[in-house]
Design an enzyme around this catalytic site. Structure first.
Site, PDB file in Angstrom:
ATOM      1  N   ARG A 139     -22.197 -57.993 -49.348  1.00 52.88           N
ATOM      2  CA  ARG A 139     -20.802 -57.952 -49.773  1.00 52.88           C
ATOM      3  C   ARG A 139     -20.552 -58.994 -50.849  1.00 52.88           C
ATOM      4  O   ARG A 139     -21.399 -59.860 -51.121  1.00 52.88           O
ATOM      5  CB  ARG A 139     -19.879 -58.223 -48.581  1.00 52.88           C
ATOM      6  CG  ARG A 139     -20.092 -59.581 -47.945  1.00 52.88           C
ATOM      7  CD  ARG A 139     -18.966 -59.976 -47.009  1.00 52.88           C
ATOM      8  NE  ARG A 139     -19.323 -61.166 -46.237  1.00 52.88           N
ATOM      9  CZ  ARG A 139     -19.266 -62.398 -46.692  1.00 52.88           C
ATOM     10  NH1 ARG A 139     -18.906 -62.626 -47.950  1.00 52.88           N
ATOM     11  NH2 ARG A 139     -19.588 -63.423 -45.913  1.00 52.88           N
ATOM     12  N   GLY A 147     -18.102 -62.227 -52.337  1.00 53.56           N
ATOM     13  CA  GLY A 147     -17.623 -63.445 -51.707  1.00 53.56           C
ATOM     14  C   GLY A 147     -18.739 -64.397 -51.330  1.00 53.56           C
ATOM     15  O   GLY A 147     -19.889 -64.241 -51.726  1.00 53.56           O
ATOM     16  N   THR A 179     -18.906 -67.312 -44.669  1.00 49.78           N
ATOM     17  CA  THR A 179     -17.805 -67.399 -43.716  1.00 49.78           C
ATOM     18  C   THR A 179     -18.366 -67.343 -42.302  1.00 49.78           C
ATOM     19  O   THR A 179     -19.581 -67.257 -42.102  1.00 49.78           O
ATOM     20  CB  THR A 179     -16.773 -66.283 -43.949  1.00 49.78           C
ATOM     21  OG1 THR A 179     -15.589 -66.585 -43.187  1.00 49.78           O
ATOM     22  CG2 THR A 179     -17.307 -64.925 -43.530  1.00 49.78           C
ATOM     23  N   HIS A 190     -17.791 -65.500 -38.357  1.00 47.39           N
ATOM     24  CA  HIS A 190     -17.157 -64.510 -37.498  1.00 47.39           C
ATOM     25  C   HIS A 190     -17.439 -64.892 -36.054  1.00 47.39           C
ATOM     26  O   HIS A 190     -18.519 -65.432 -35.742  1.00 47.39           O
ATOM     27  CB  HIS A 190     -17.700 -63.108 -37.753  1.00 47.39           C
ATOM     28  CG  HIS A 190     -17.477 -62.609 -39.139  1.00 47.39           C
ATOM     29  ND1 HIS A 190     -16.240 -62.566 -39.742  1.00 47.39           N
ATOM     30  CD2 HIS A 190     -18.353 -62.123 -40.062  1.00 47.39           C
ATOM     31  CE1 HIS A 190     -16.349 -62.078 -40.961  1.00 47.39           C
ATOM     32  NE2 HIS A 190     -17.626 -61.805 -41.186  1.00 47.39           N
ATOM     33  N   SER A 216     -11.357 -60.184 -42.106  1.00 49.23           N
ATOM     34  CA  SER A 216     -11.352 -60.857 -40.811  1.00 49.23           C
ATOM     35  C   SER A 216     -10.038 -61.621 -40.692  1.00 49.23           C
ATOM     36  O   SER A 216      -9.627 -62.315 -41.625  1.00 49.23           O
ATOM     37  CB  SER A 216     -12.542 -61.802 -40.676  1.00 49.23           C
ATOM     38  OG  SER A 216     -12.570 -62.757 -41.711  1.00 49.23           O
ATOM     39  N   CYS A 258     -15.879 -69.890 -47.544  1.00 51.21           N
ATOM     40  CA  CYS A 258     -15.597 -69.130 -48.770  1.00 51.21           C
ATOM     41  C   CYS A 258     -15.853 -69.961 -50.024  1.00 51.21           C
ATOM     42  O   CYS A 258     -15.366 -69.627 -51.106  1.00 51.21           O
ATOM     43  CB  CYS A 258     -14.168 -68.587 -48.762  1.00 51.21           C
ATOM     44  SG  CYS A 258     -13.803 -67.513 -47.356  1.00 51.21           S
TER      45      CYS A 258
END
Length: 274
Positions: free
Chosen positions: A87, A89, A92, A94, A213, A229
């Site tokens: 993806r 970006g 991050t 989760h 998210s 990020c």
């Protein structure tokens, strides 16, 4: 992984109306790699027009994922494993208490990626507003944000005047090396800008993957081990933290579904101008 599927009220089987698939929450949280494989399967089916636009909704066990633009100095310092993904970006986290959505939608080509991201942001903004929380976009930064106080009104850190804040002069300032007062999870206490929802997407063959998210009631100290990020001058937050009460995923789920449906089904995606 036991999936539960719902479609728009009154939608005919095989129609283009958005359908939701609940992949797993809580004790049934879905391993990231397993969910990624399911995304690829659904993506192929959507490209072949075998299924309608589909949004996978789920919760993950704790995991760090890194988009294509992640720098080495943004990863965990202690060597904690990171899943590198396709993806956009950066890095991050989760995990429990965070609602994850993967809208897999067929869009007209050439795809307007920015417009797709803006639609996801709009649904998230409306969701937060329904809970009584004012959120916004920040220019140049995707996702949904809670704005902090003006700089001159923010509390001093560690008794130091703002003029001595090391972040003002050091573009490579690393909160991970400078104590909990600078941690991303404490941005609310510092009254700084803080991200409530993150967005990272990929478009392949005109069909979207990955998504958003939304922090409902997670342990945000997980973010303190990375540069979330890739942003060093802001932090993270959650609905529970901002509203001062526990806001579990189960409470947020029907609200985000409704607003995603309103935004995605009422808009008419257009090809990117060339």
């Amino acid at each position: 992984m036991t999936a539960v599927t719902t479609a728009s009220p009154g939608a005919a089987p095989g129609s283009s109306a958005l359908r939701y698939v609940h992949l797993g929450f809580g004790a049934d949280a879905v391993d990231y790699e397993e969910a990624w494989q399911e995304q690829r399967r659904v993506h192929a089916a959507r490209f072949a027009d075998e299924i309608p636009d589909t949004c996978l909704l789920l919760e993950h066990p704790p995991v760090y994922t890194a988009g294509r633009r992640t720098a080495d100095n943004e990863r965990p310092l202690d060597g904690t494993p990171v899943v590198d993904v396709d993806r956009g970006g950066k890095i991050t986290w989760h995990g429990p208490g965070q609602l994850v959505g993967y809208p897999i939608l067929k869009l007209p080509r050439p795809v307007d990626v920015i417009a797709h991201v803006r639609r996801l942001e709009e649904a998230l903004l409306r969701t937060c507003a329904e809970f009584g929380l004012e959120t916004t976009r920040v220019e140049g930064r995707s996702g949904v944000w809670v704005l902090g106080d003006p700089v001159e009104q923010r509390p001093a850190l560690g008794g130091l005047k703002l003029d001595f804040d090391p972040r003002l002069a050091d573009e490579e300032f690393d909160a991970r090396l400078n104590g909990p007062e600078y941690a991303p999870s404490n941005a609310g206490q510092r009254r700084e800008d803080r991200k409530l929802a993150a967005i990272g997407v990929r478009i392949a063959k005109g069909v979207t993957m990955h998504g958003f998210s939304l922090n409902c009631d997670p342990d945000n100290t997980w973010f303190d081990r990375i540069v979330p990020c890739g942003i060093r001058d802001a932090g993270v937050t959650s609905l529970s933290e901002e509203l001062g009460r526990d806001v579990p995923i189960a409470e947020v789920l029907p609200v985000i579904e409704r607003h995603l449906r309103e935004v995605l089904e009422s808009s008419v995606p257009l090809p990117r101008a060339v």
